[in-house]
Design a protein around this motif. Structure first.
Motif, short mmCIF file in Angstrom:
data_model
loop_
_atom_site.label_atom_id
_atom_site.label_comp_id
_atom_site.label_asym_id
_atom_site.label_seq_id
_atom_site.Cartn_x
_atom_site.Cartn_y
_atom_site.Cartn_z
N UNK A 115 0.98 -1.21 0.10
CA UNK A 115 -0.02 -0.04 0.12
C UNK A 115 0.74 1.24 -0.04
N UNK A 116 0.42 2.41 -1.00
CA UNK A 116 1.29 3.47 -1.23
C UNK A 116 1.59 3.98 0.25
N UNK A 117 0.21 4.58 1.00
CA UNK A 117 0.65 4.76 2.51
C UNK A 117 1.62 4.29 3.48
N UNK A 118 1.47 2.94 3.28
CA UNK A 118 2.30 2.22 4.17
C UNK A 118 3.64 2.33 3.80
N UNK A 119 4.00 2.26 2.57
CA UNK A 119 5.39 2.33 1.96
C UNK A 119 5.96 3.68 2.35
N UNK A 120 5.24 4.77 2.18
CA UNK A 120 5.65 5.75 2.18
C UNK A 120 6.01 6.36 3.97
N UNK A 121 4.89 5.81 4.72
CA UNK A 121 5.48 5.73 6.19
C UNK A 121 6.58 5.11 6.56
N UNK A 152 -1.46 10.22 1.77
CA UNK A 152 -1.39 10.37 0.37
C UNK A 152 -2.81 10.81 -0.18
N UNK A 153 -2.95 12.01 -0.68
CA UNK A 153 -4.28 12.55 -1.32
C UNK A 153 -4.02 12.76 -2.49
N UNK A 192 4.96 15.44 -6.42
CA UNK A 192 4.16 15.67 -5.56
C UNK A 192 4.25 16.75 -4.63
N UNK A 193 3.17 17.52 -4.57
CA UNK A 193 3.21 18.56 -3.47
C UNK A 193 3.01 18.13 -1.90
N UNK A 194 3.90 18.93 -1.13
CA UNK A 194 3.83 18.01 0.35
C UNK A 194 3.34 19.38 1.33
#
Length: 228
Positions: A115-121, A152-153, A192-194
């Motif tokens: 999952x992208x959210x978990x990978x980024x976390x 991630x939105x 991506x914007x942060x």
């Protein structure tokens, strides 16, 4: 020679014989008429069926049955090979060039999720731990900084950090830690914007020297405003 007396036939007999003769003649005439061959119609009286015009017949082509019409083969595009999302993840450290720092990326540790959210976390937590595997690399993020949340939105990435992120260091350290978060948070999408938050509040000023932080911020903005 004596003459014999002449016998006169009765008139009724003569009339009967004449009638019989007339009847016989009429019967013969009817027989002949009925036995005569039927007249052959003249060519002009025969009915003719017009044949179709050659030009019309030639202009109409036969339509083949649906099964006989050649079908174009369907072409299925080959899938584009992409690396697993976990392999695209990187963490960013600071590399001293002698005159300024530069952002240096290293592959992030693999997490047990696609999952992208978990990978980024996992990538952000790794950079907050401050343990680069290369001795030539360092981190400006305070060691006790914690990741409170990441999301991630469609509009970008939101990173919520603990208050330790803003503690200690001068302007160079502040710019370095800001760059580490911006680059690591955009590792799955470099454009991506942060949005950076501290304890749930947007980070607008960083450090005692009042380093202004635009919100949102992306790599291009950081390179333009904070890198020498």
């Amino acid at each position: 020679m004596s003459d014999r007396p002449r016998r006169n036939l009765p008139i009724s007999l003569v009339a009967a014989v004449g009638s019989t003769a007339v009847a016989v003649g009429a019967g013969v005439a009817w027989w002949n008429a009925s036995m005569a061959p039927a007249p052959t119609p003249s060519p002009s009286a025969a009915t003719t069926i017009p044949s179709p015009s050659p030009s019309v017949a030639a202009s109409v082509a036969p339509t083949p049955p649906p099964s006989a019409v050649p079908q174009s083969p369907k072409v299925t595009p080959a899938p584009v090979a992409t690396a697993p999302i976990a392999e695209q993840s990187q963490v960013y450290w600071l590399k001293d060039t002698g005159t300024h720092f530069a952002m240096a990326g290293q592959p992030a540790k693999t997490v047990a999720s696609s999952e992208p959210d978990e990978v980024l976390r996992g990538a952000i937590e790794q950079v907050l731990a401050g343990q680069p595997t290369d001795n030539n690399l360092s981190s400006a993020i305070p060691i006790n900084t914690k990741l409170l949340d990441v999301m991630i939105a469609p509009e970008g990435v939101r990173v919520n950090l603990s208050s330790e992120f803003t503690s200690g260091g001068g302007s160079a350290s502040m710019m370095g830690r800001l760059g580490q978060i911006v680059y690591t948070a955009s590792t799955l999408n470099p454009a991506a914007k942060v949005w950076i938050l501290v304890e749930g509040q947007p980070l607008t000023v960083l450090g005692g020297e009042g380093l202004e932080v635009p919100q949102p911020i992306d790599r291009a903005t950081f390179d333009r405003q904070f890198k020498p």
